[in-house]
Motif scaffolding. Sequence first.
Motif, mmCIF file in Angstrom:
data_model
loop_
_atom_site.group_PDB
_atom_site.id
_atom_site.type_symbol
_atom_site.label_atom_id
_atom_site.label_comp_id
_atom_site.label_asym_id
_atom_site.label_seq_id
_atom_site.Cartn_x
_atom_site.Cartn_y
_atom_site.Cartn_z
ATOM 1 N N GLY A 235 73.898 -6.119 -47.956
ATOM 2 C CA GLY A 235 75.276 -6.283 -47.509
ATOM 3 C C GLY A 235 75.481 -7.229 -46.336
ATOM 4 O O GLY A 235 74.547 -7.816 -45.796
ATOM 5 N N ALA A 236 76.758 -7.343 -45.941
ATOM 6 C CA ALA A 236 77.165 -8.342 -44.951
ATOM 7 C C ALA A 236 76.405 -8.206 -43.634
ATOM 8 O O ALA A 236 76.110 -9.200 -42.983
ATOM 9 C CB ALA A 236 78.663 -8.230 -44.701
ATOM 10 N N HIS A 237 76.084 -6.979 -43.242
ATOM 11 C CA HIS A 237 75.370 -6.801 -41.969
ATOM 12 C C HIS A 237 73.859 -6.674 -42.210
ATOM 13 O O HIS A 237 73.165 -5.998 -41.447
ATOM 14 C CB HIS A 237 75.932 -5.591 -41.220
ATOM 15 C CG HIS A 237 77.385 -5.743 -40.890
ATOM 16 N ND1 HIS A 237 77.813 -6.565 -39.873
ATOM 17 C CD2 HIS A 237 78.502 -5.255 -41.468
ATOM 18 C CE1 HIS A 237 79.147 -6.549 -39.831
ATOM 19 N NE2 HIS A 237 79.590 -5.750 -40.791
ATOM 20 N N SER A 238 73.398 -7.335 -43.239
ATOM 21 C CA SER A 238 72.006 -7.277 -43.699
ATOM 22 C C SER A 238 70.969 -7.325 -42.581
ATOM 23 O O SER A 238 70.906 -8.272 -41.806
ATOM 24 C CB SER A 238 71.763 -8.462 -44.643
ATOM 25 O OG SER A 238 70.391 -8.614 -44.898
ATOM 26 N N ARG A 239 70.130 -6.302 -42.551
ATOM 27 C CA ARG A 239 69.039 -6.322 -41.582
ATOM 28 C C ARG A 239 67.890 -7.204 -42.079
ATOM 29 O O ARG A 239 67.173 -7.792 -41.279
ATOM 30 C CB ARG A 239 68.553 -4.890 -41.322
ATOM 31 C CG ARG A 239 67.787 -4.812 -40.027
ATOM 32 C CD ARG A 239 67.345 -3.404 -39.715
ATOM 33 N NE ARG A 239 68.370 -2.634 -39.044
ATOM 34 C CZ ARG A 239 68.191 -1.354 -38.683
ATOM 35 N NH1 ARG A 239 67.046 -0.753 -38.954
ATOM 36 N NH2 ARG A 239 69.148 -0.707 -38.064
ATOM 37 N N VAL A 240 67.744 -7.290 -43.400
ATOM 38 C CA VAL A 240 66.712 -8.187 -43.944
ATOM 39 C C VAL A 240 67.005 -9.622 -43.489
ATOM 40 O O VAL A 240 66.113 -10.334 -43.015
ATOM 41 C CB VAL A 240 66.663 -8.113 -45.489
ATOM 42 C CG1 VAL A 240 65.695 -9.138 -46.049
ATOM 43 C CG2 VAL A 240 66.284 -6.712 -45.948
ATOM 44 N N ARG A 241 68.273 -10.007 -43.581
ATOM 45 C CA ARG A 241 68.647 -11.360 -43.135
ATOM 46 C C ARG A 241 68.369 -11.520 -41.638
ATOM 47 O O ARG A 241 67.795 -12.537 -41.214
ATOM 48 C CB ARG A 241 70.145 -11.608 -43.407
ATOM 49 C CG ARG A 241 70.607 -12.998 -43.008
ATOM 50 C CD ARG A 241 72.129 -13.122 -43.076
ATOM 51 N NE ARG A 241 72.777 -12.285 -42.088
ATOM 52 C CZ ARG A 241 73.790 -11.449 -42.336
ATOM 53 N NH1 ARG A 241 74.274 -11.357 -43.555
ATOM 54 N NH2 ARG A 241 74.294 -10.705 -41.369
ATOM 55 N N GLN A 242 68.746 -10.518 -40.861
ATOM 56 C CA GLN A 242 68.506 -10.602 -39.411
ATOM 57 C C GLN A 242 67.037 -10.808 -39.101
ATOM 58 O O GLN A 242 66.676 -11.609 -38.240
ATOM 59 C CB GLN A 242 68.986 -9.314 -38.725
ATOM 60 C CG GLN A 242 70.477 -9.291 -38.459
ATOM 61 C CD GLN A 242 70.936 -7.910 -37.960
ATOM 62 O OE1 GLN A 242 70.153 -7.127 -37.450
ATOM 63 N NE2 GLN A 242 72.214 -7.632 -38.136
ATOM 64 N N ARG A 243 66.173 -10.073 -39.810
ATOM 65 C CA ARG A 243 64.737 -10.209 -39.561
ATOM 66 C C ARG A 243 64.233 -11.554 -40.063
ATOM 67 O O ARG A 243 63.369 -12.177 -39.446
ATOM 68 C CB ARG A 243 63.959 -9.078 -40.229
ATOM 69 C CG ARG A 243 64.338 -7.687 -39.772
ATOM 70 C CD ARG A 243 64.224 -7.514 -38.273
ATOM 71 N NE ARG A 243 64.487 -6.136 -37.878
ATOM 72 C CZ ARG A 243 64.796 -5.750 -36.650
ATOM 73 N NH1 ARG A 243 64.910 -6.639 -35.684
ATOM 74 N NH2 ARG A 243 65.024 -4.498 -36.386
ATOM 75 N N MET A 244 64.771 -12.011 -41.205
ATOM 76 C CA MET A 244 64.364 -13.320 -41.741
ATOM 77 C C MET A 244 64.690 -14.439 -40.759
ATOM 78 O O MET A 244 63.974 -15.428 -40.654
ATOM 79 C CB MET A 244 65.114 -13.601 -43.053
ATOM 80 C CG MET A 244 64.279 -13.426 -44.304
ATOM 81 S SD MET A 244 65.301 -13.621 -45.786
ATOM 82 C CE MET A 244 65.467 -15.415 -45.856
ATOM 83 N N MET A 245 65.801 -14.251 -40.026
ATOM 84 C CA MET A 245 66.256 -15.301 -39.100
ATOM 85 C C MET A 245 65.248 -15.556 -37.979
ATOM 86 O O MET A 245 65.296 -16.595 -37.334
ATOM 87 C CB MET A 245 67.618 -14.934 -38.503
ATOM 88 C CG MET A 245 68.764 -15.173 -39.468
ATOM 89 S SD MET A 245 70.323 -14.423 -38.901
ATOM 90 C CE MET A 245 71.025 -15.772 -37.957
ATOM 91 N N THR A 246 64.369 -14.594 -37.725
ATOM 92 C CA THR A 246 63.348 -14.841 -36.709
ATOM 93 C C THR A 246 62.217 -15.700 -37.267
ATOM 94 O O THR A 246 61.402 -16.211 -36.516
ATOM 95 C CB THR A 246 62.763 -13.509 -36.175
ATOM 96 O OG1 THR A 246 62.104 -12.845 -37.259
ATOM 97 C CG2 THR A 246 63.855 -12.593 -35.631
ATOM 98 N N LYS A 247 62.153 -15.852 -38.598
ATOM 99 C CA LYS A 247 61.089 -16.640 -39.233
ATOM 100 C C LYS A 247 61.587 -17.982 -39.752
ATOM 101 O O LYS A 247 60.825 -18.939 -39.857
ATOM 102 C CB LYS A 247 60.516 -15.879 -40.439
ATOM 103 C CG LYS A 247 59.806 -14.595 -40.142
ATOM 104 C CD LYS A 247 58.517 -14.814 -39.405
ATOM 105 C CE LYS A 247 57.440 -15.491 -40.253
ATOM 106 N NZ LYS A 247 56.201 -15.683 -39.474
#
Lengths: 476, 476
Positions: free
Chosen positions: B169-181
């Motif tokens: 979803g919009a507040h995706s934690r997977v995306r947030q973690r991916m953003m560090t890589k």
Amino acid sequence: MPERRVVIVGGGLVGSLSACYFAKRGWSVDLYEKRPDIRLPEHSNLVEHRSINLAISERGFSALRRLDPELEARVKESVIPMHGRMIHSLDGKQTSQAYDVFGKHINSVGRSTLIKLLLDEASSYSQVTLHFGYEFINADFDSGRVMLQDANSKEECCVDADLIVGADGAHSRVRQRMMTKVRMNYSQTYIEHGYCEFSMPAQEGTFAMNPNHLHIWPRGSFMLIALPNLDHSFTCTLFMPWSQFDEIKSNDDVVSFFRKHFPDALQLIGEQRIRLEYAANPKGSLMYLKCAPYTYKHRAVILGDAAHAMVPFYGQGMNCGFEDIEVLDRIMLSQSDKAGDCTAALSDEQLQQALSEYSALRSVDTSAIVDLALQNYVEMRAKVVDFGYLARKYLEGMLHRLLPHRVIPLYTMVSFTSIPYAQVVQRWNQQSLWLHRSIRMATIAAVVSIGAFSARMMGCRQLPPLHELLHKLKRF
Amino acid sequence: MPERRVVIVGGGLVGSLSACYFAKRGWSVDLYEKRPDIRLPEHSNLVEHRSINLAISERGFSALRRLDPELEARVKESVIPMHGRMIHSLDGKQTSQAYDVFGKHINSVGRSTLIKLLLDEASSYSQVTLHFGYEFINADFDSGRVMLQDANSKEECCVDADLIVGADGAHSRVRQRMMTKVRMNYSQTYIEHGYCEFSMPAQEGTFAMNPNHLHIWPRGSFMLIALPNLDHSFTCTLFMPWSQFDEIKSNDDVVSFFRKHFPDALQLIGEQRIRLEYAANPKGSLMYLKCAPYTYKHRAVILGDAAHAMVPFYGQGMNCGFEDIEVLDRIMLSQSDKAGDCTAALSDEQLQQALSEYSALRSVDTSAIVDLALQNYVEMRAKVVDFGYLARKYLEGMLHRLLPHRVIPLYTMVSFTSIPYAQVVQRWNQQSLWLHRSIRMATIAAVVSIGAFSARMMGCRQLPPLHELLHKLKRF
């Protein structure tokens, strides 16, 4: 008055300066920094290769001065003035371009030197406590409870704050947590370029190049720059598209690359060092970010890179971060008429009012400098050798000398004044329009005069009417 | 062949459909969902007020059909066709506007009904395991290790994945973690409007209004809409600027507000219910987000709202998320020529190639629909009663009937075809240009003809030459 407590997350440049400001205004300050104290000898190398050298200019000094003129003086003792850009052409020729017609200059300063000075200043306030080795985990922004983790023991602890300041950099966790509470507009953009640092050692105990310049090797799509350090070395930074970094596959490739594009720098840095440092030093990415609002109720505010990271090409990142603190201080003070210069006496409502005013005002200005910094990259790596650019720079410099308050070059407004960034852009646009019109008028007038003069010389008594002449000119 | 394992984070619409697709292509699938299984009677109310009703159209059906035509048929049994918009004016008059000249329609469907169908479908594959009550904490995207937390016991556990799918979803934690890589460009923007849901009950066992329409009460800066449910009720959603929500301070205010702007809806919902639901139901915010890239090496991909949340005004959020899965499946299959239709047999390099191609292609299309969805809000709340808009819609409908493949209205391209969204925008722009020119030419031709005819009538033998006439016309 009950004691009001601010918790500052991040003990970098902006965090430590804001600790001083809050202490001066009567707050009890707790600053939490993830890393150990870099003032201790065993941790002194932690800042190396952390990022590009710093340039401090008027906005940065202004914030130091407002806090304590002696601090400004101490910082000024540790800087190296850079009066202009030194452009290195491929054949090794160096051309100096002054930053300002009145001799104003920016200043190279070491990141760690400056942080140490600011941490010492913060420590000098009795109501400041510096906590090193604590990582911010989360906060309950409504109650003001901040959760932290001891970096060594991994134990978690909580502290209560009236105000939480996020000064924890571009990848700010305070901002990330705030975003779950605030409808925050946010954008981050990576540019297609990365950077790598090299050091140019002192030669026979002194600077290898003129120390009072920011050296640039502009090569169109990429560039090398060098800033002087107090130990007589230079820190050189190569900015280049990632695709070009990818083409450098071996340590030999990097030497050939320097030989082809920066032969003079290659000689001064040395082949061996270039090989070693290219292999050892990290390749950094370059990102800019904008967001708004910067605050949550009366409880939290983000400052510096946490709120508006920018690419480093205007040398304004730190200056803008320091100015954040000065602007916030002014706004908070103006809310506290009754409280004298003690912003810790503000009520929650007054504080919320001040923070909200700060956010609305400041986000417009920081958005302008984030854009300007991006544009200046093109200027540095390509335009500085462009004839049109140099002609305009010359003309503006001349006009600035004649009408110092009417015509101010863009670089001067950004680096040597405290005109709010958004106003800088507005003035610059008006000036550009006015300048273009004037140049067109001057050109037409010149052509008409020469034409009239020539006609007279050739014996014409009757000149064609002016509007006919202008009409003919327009058709060219 | 060693078994290849995909871990899907998020068991919503996109997560559960992608589980089916991966299972069909030979992967071993583990899906982790934070909430309990909503198919169990004790958790069935968890989806209520989660968000606006859903409308499913061609792109959504196409993805279901590609997986399993029987699944598409089952879903079609649970929808209510909406053939057009029903515009409610202030005086209670209702005007129907068909979505398509050939009778194509979109379909109202309950979020929980659809999720349950998809979870059942996923469960029917032997190699799918659904894990409920597990929250994604973090992942090591290089090794593929995923850290999860049991929502009840709070115990953490790890699983290994060849591929991690973020459908959270919009507040995706997977995306947030991916953003560090990943150097991910990212932007999120909140619009100045919020929403609140109300339910309009069945009247005497049947629908209170025509069930085969999407009902709209367009009021300029705000609007109410209503979509039919299988139980003969409607779900109504009020979209309005936050500043206007703030003006409603009591339950009486909300009733007066409805009485003033939506008197017919007030009567059908009932005063008492409006009071209760306005107080009880959450006010939701509306945000859109864009980012790129969507992938990390051969290891991770984000799908659906996690990659491109949009405002709900084109009814395309879920359809676009389903299309994501279809597009990814096509690209992965085209990489696996040798492997038949088993994408689990792709090598890491092939998988990385496929993911990277997906990201590049899809991010352009999703960016287009995110923009279109935003524009459609203005259309729904204001333009639907505008004469110019209606005239163009009528003309386009006529031309679409005559030249069904040459001229296609925007809404038809988006909702009733699978033309990639970016191409939709391109075609629409070309069509608009062509249409404007044609209308101008037609107008000129009409005026000239009428002029010529009138002149003849008045006895003029000699008409002025055409170019003179055109020149005169132009001056108007």
